[in-house]
Write an enzyme that holds these catalytic residues in place. Structure first.
Site, PDB file in Angstrom:
ATOM      1  N   ASP A  75      -3.001   4.585  -2.783  1.00  0.00           N
ATOM      2  CA  ASP A  75      -4.150   5.087  -2.033  1.00  0.00           C
ATOM      3  C   ASP A  75      -4.656   6.407  -2.639  1.00  0.00           C
ATOM      4  O   ASP A  75      -3.860   7.286  -2.981  1.00  0.00           O
ATOM      5  CB  ASP A  75      -3.676   5.315  -0.590  1.00  0.00           C
ATOM      6  CG  ASP A  75      -4.794   5.529   0.385  1.00  0.00           C
ATOM      7  OD1 ASP A  75      -5.670   4.655   0.483  1.00  0.00           O
ATOM      8  OD2 ASP A  75      -4.794   6.579   1.075  1.00  0.00           O
ATOM      9  N   ASP A 120       0.862  -1.173   0.000  1.00  0.00           N
ATOM     10  CA  ASP A 120       0.000   0.000   0.000  1.00  0.00           C
ATOM     11  C   ASP A 120       0.906   1.233   0.000  1.00  0.00           C
ATOM     12  O   ASP A 120       1.806   1.332   0.836  1.00  0.00           O
ATOM     13  CB  ASP A 120      -0.841   0.000   1.275  1.00  0.00           C
ATOM     14  CG  ASP A 120      -2.306   0.231   0.986  1.00  0.00           C
ATOM     15  OD1 ASP A 120      -2.591   1.256   0.340  1.00  0.00           O
ATOM     16  OD2 ASP A 120      -3.133  -0.584   1.401  1.00  0.00           O
ATOM     17  N   GLU A 148      -6.178   3.394  -6.451  1.00  0.00           N
ATOM     18  CA  GLU A 148      -7.511   3.543  -5.861  1.00  0.00           C
ATOM     19  C   GLU A 148      -8.023   4.901  -6.318  1.00  0.00           C
ATOM     20  O   GLU A 148      -7.457   5.937  -5.960  1.00  0.00           O
ATOM     21  CB  GLU A 148      -7.462   3.495  -4.337  1.00  0.00           C
ATOM     22  CG  GLU A 148      -8.872   3.560  -3.752  1.00  0.00           C
ATOM     23  CD  GLU A 148      -8.941   4.041  -2.309  1.00  0.00           C
ATOM     24  OE1 GLU A 148      -9.921   3.749  -1.638  1.00  0.00           O
ATOM     25  OE2 GLU A 148      -8.011   4.737  -1.861  1.00  0.00           O
ATOM     26  N   HIS A 194     -11.353  -3.387   2.697  1.00  0.00           N
ATOM     27  CA  HIS A 194     -11.287  -3.032   4.126  1.00  0.00           C
ATOM     28  C   HIS A 194     -12.089  -1.776   4.470  1.00  0.00           C
ATOM     29  O   HIS A 194     -12.061  -1.342   5.617  1.00  0.00           O
ATOM     30  CB  HIS A 194      -9.819  -2.833   4.519  1.00  0.00           C
ATOM     31  CG  HIS A 194      -9.203  -1.685   3.774  1.00  0.00           C
ATOM     32  ND1 HIS A 194      -8.744  -1.792   2.480  1.00  0.00           N
ATOM     33  CD2 HIS A 194      -9.025  -0.404   4.124  1.00  0.00           C
ATOM     34  CE1 HIS A 194      -8.301  -0.614   2.079  1.00  0.00           C
ATOM     35  NE2 HIS A 194      -8.457   0.247   3.055  1.00  0.00           N
ATOM     36  N   ASP A 195     -12.741  -1.179   3.480  1.00  0.00           N
ATOM     37  CA  ASP A 195     -13.483   0.063   3.746  1.00  0.00           C
ATOM     38  C   ASP A 195     -14.996  -0.101   3.714  1.00  0.00           C
ATOM     39  O   ASP A 195     -15.719   0.828   4.071  1.00  0.00           O
ATOM     40  CB  ASP A 195     -13.111   1.132   2.700  1.00  0.00           C
ATOM     41  CG  ASP A 195     -11.722   1.690   2.913  1.00  0.00           C
ATOM     42  OD1 ASP A 195     -11.299   1.807   4.079  1.00  0.00           O
ATOM     43  OD2 ASP A 195     -11.049   2.020   1.916  1.00  0.00           O
TER      44      ASP A 195
HETATM   45  C1  GLC Z   1      -8.312   4.922   1.345  1.00  0.00           C
HETATM   46  C2  GLC Z   1      -8.178   3.745   2.261  1.00  0.00           C
HETATM   47  C3  GLC Z   1      -8.881   4.052   3.550  1.00  0.00           C
HETATM   48  C4  GLC Z   1      -8.223   5.251   4.168  1.00  0.00           C
HETATM   49  C5  GLC Z   1      -8.181   6.431   3.203  1.00  0.00           C
HETATM   50  C6  GLC Z   1      -7.227   7.493   3.658  1.00  0.00           C
HETATM   51  O1  GLC Z   1      -9.601   5.143   0.931  1.00  0.00           O
HETATM   52  O2  GLC Z   1      -8.648   2.594   1.633  1.00  0.00           O
HETATM   53  O3  GLC Z   1      -8.880   2.963   4.420  1.00  0.00           O
HETATM   54  O4  GLC Z   1      -8.912   5.627   5.336  1.00  0.00           O
HETATM   55  O5  GLC Z   1      -7.745   6.045   1.936  1.00  0.00           O
HETATM   56  O6  GLC Z   1      -5.899   7.099   3.507  1.00  0.00           O
END
Ligand code: GLC
Length: 536
Positions: free
Chosen positions: A203, A102, A263, A326-327
């Site tokens: 991310d 990540d 992402e 995980h979100d």
């Molecule tokens: C992404 C991650 C999430 C995190 C956010 C800020 O969306 O998947 O878990 O809280 O970024 O880094």
């Protein structure tokens, strides 16, 4: 080149997201760790996966579970040491499992040395590594809302300016318009690539650039509570990102076979933006698109979403598909809580593993593991701590992996950092290994089938007319033709199939390879997932 010799792991393989704190606790402190993942590599190899996306493991004060990094070139002691990480790489590679990390570089932790320096004075050399602004007519410089609630601007009394944070105030955003920041991040990428890391999950890529004139976002009730009731026209997704992606790509292209998956969190902009981040296959190798994950359990909606996603991809763009992460609540909890859970879990599995594009599993998905409901006193996620009971946070989908029916589900020798799901005595790896009809064994067979059949790995995709409760599609590669039929309903439905061809069962939830296929309209069982091949 034959299909067998041009296997590209991130494109033709199967990937799995692992939440390191919840996978396996090797040292009895209640939290999963890197040595724990090493001990489970044989299990992952047997499942048949080609790569792991490892959730964040860099040093972090854990305000956002590691998405607040205090040192990009370190491993947090909670998970182990750099030596453990290097051992994980070596052991994974021995089993042909790739590791992607990540990379959380839209923001750092406020405990990162760069931010500590930056906030010291207005003329500190690191000041411009973050986004600082004066008050505007006694107010914050713009109306932008943070993803974790409240405004993005945090007043810092020491130097009497605001800094910008797109998430929590403990996660100040880096200034990606500053070339020094870029160079440092690219050097950090090289640091990990030199160790042998196979790539990065980047991310919130679309948050990197913000409007430099700080124009206000328009209010929009339809944008909903999670967007702060505004359209993020100026605070996210600004032009200029292509240049950054090209620079990142150039770093990766300096090495063999490395990749990045972005992402692109664009609930409001739809799949077109996720596709744009891949360019013509020359920017991100993959980017996540979440419309499947946000779809209702409805075959017709899935058809629409899949068509929408595939239609916006450029000629060389490649889809990547994800049902859980995980979100968000896990897919079985969203789509199959209550009745017929395991049957629906198999329909989801068949969908994810036969669709065109790279599948990303989420750990535990392969046993149909549901969310573990959380009580107020057990909440670990800051989102839940801040907004309970309206929003309970993301702990439920991050619960410990259910390995067996023994104490602590075989995850740890002590009470785990998050509560175990009450149903772990029934839903666990050991029990499912013994049951030939389990969800786990279905995933294993699907992954093996995908590896065997080029049409599934890389073939074309075409929807086939069907009842509104059925999702049916053809996957074709050269003269190989595979037909996938997924019944989303708990009732029998009829599916017309091409009667000029002979069909055989490759894999199914309710039939075996011996089952005869009636060419004049197939009576599909409730929640049946069926994969047929033209028998030539
Ligand atoms: C992404 C991650 C999430 C995190 C956010 C800020 O969306 O998947 O878990 O809280 O970024 O880094």
């Amino acid at each position: 080149m034959s299909a067998e010799t041009d296997f590209i792991w991130w494109k033709h393989g199967v990937l799995c997201e692992i939440w390191p704190r919840s996978y396996y606790d090797s040292n009895g402190d209640g939290s999963g760790d890197i040595q724990g993942i090493i001990q489970k590599l044989d299990y992952l190899a047997e499942l048949g996966i080609d790569g792991i996306w490892l959730g964040p493991v860099n040093k972090s004060p854990m305000v956002d579970s590691g998405y607040d990094v205090a040192d990009y070139r370190s491993i947090d002691p909670l998970y182990g040491t750099m030596a453990d990480f290097e051992q994980l790489l070596a052991e994974a590679h021995k089993r042909n499992i790739h590791i992607i990390m990540d990379m959380v570089v839209n923001h750092t932790s406020d405990q990162h040395a760069w931010f500590k320096e930056s906030r010291l004075s207005r003329d500190n050399p690191k000041r411009d590594w973050y986004i600082w602004h004066d008050r505007k007519r006694g107010r914050p410089p713009s109306n932008w809302k943070a993803a974790m609630g409240g405004g993005v601007w945090q007043w810092d009394n020491a130097t009497k300016q605001y800094y910008l944070h797109s998430f929590f105030k403990e996660q100040p955003d880096l200034n990606w318009r500053n070339p020094a920041v870029r160079q440092e991040i690219y050097a950090t990428m090289r640091f990990w690539l030199d160790k042998g890391v196979d790539g990065f999950r980047c991310d919130v890529l679309n948050y990197f650039l913000k409007d430099d004139q700080l124009r206000d976002n328009p209010t929009s009730l339809s944008a909903g509570i999670f967007n702060g009731f505004q359209k993020h026209l100026y605070s996210r997704s600004q032009p200029g990102m292509e240049e950054i992606l090209r620079q990142m790509r150039a770093v990766l292209d300096g090495y063999k076979d490395r990749m990045m998956v972005g992402e692109v969190f664009v609930a409001q902009d739809g799949p077109a933006m996720a596709a744009a981040f891949m360019g013509d296959g020359d920017l991100c190798h993959l980017s996540f698109e979440f419309s499947l994950l946000f779809t209702k359990w409805d075959a017709a909606r899935f058809k629409e979403m899949i068509n929408g996603w595939f239609a916006v991809l450029s000629a060389k763009g490649w889809p990547c598909n994800v049902l859980s992460n995980h979100d968000q609540p896990r897919a079985v909890t969203r789509w199959a809580a209550g009745a017929d859970t395991q049957k629906r879990a198999k329909v989801m599995a068949a969908l994810l593993l036969t669709l065109r594009g790279t599948p990303f599993l989420y750990y535990g998905e392969e046993i149909g593991m549901p969310d573990s409901p959380i009580k107020r006193g057990d909440v670990m996620d800051t989102v839940g701590k801040m907004y309970w009971p309206i929003v309970k946070g993301r702990d439920a989908e991050r619960s410990p992996m259910q390995w067996n029916a023994g104490p602590q589900a075989g995850f740890s020798s002590v009470k785990p950092w998050l509560p175990l799901n009450a149903d772990y005595s029934e839903i666990n790896v050991a029990a499912q290994e013994k049951d030939p009809l389990s969800v786990l064994n279905f995933y294993r067979r699907l992954i093996a089938l995908r590896r065997e059949k080029p049409a599934l790995q890389r073939g074309g995709y075409e929807q086939v007319p069907s009842d509104k409760n059925i999702l049916a599609y053809r996957r074709t590669y050269h003269n190989e033709e595979i037909l996938v039929i997924l019944n989303f309903a708990g009732e029998r439905k009829v599916q017309a199939i091409d009667s000029s061809k002979r069909w055989k069962v490759l894999l199914g939830t309710q039939r075996s390879s011996e089952s005869a296929i009636d060419k004049d309209g197939l009576a599909v069982y409730p929640y049946e997932a069926l994969i047929l091949e033209e028998d030539k």
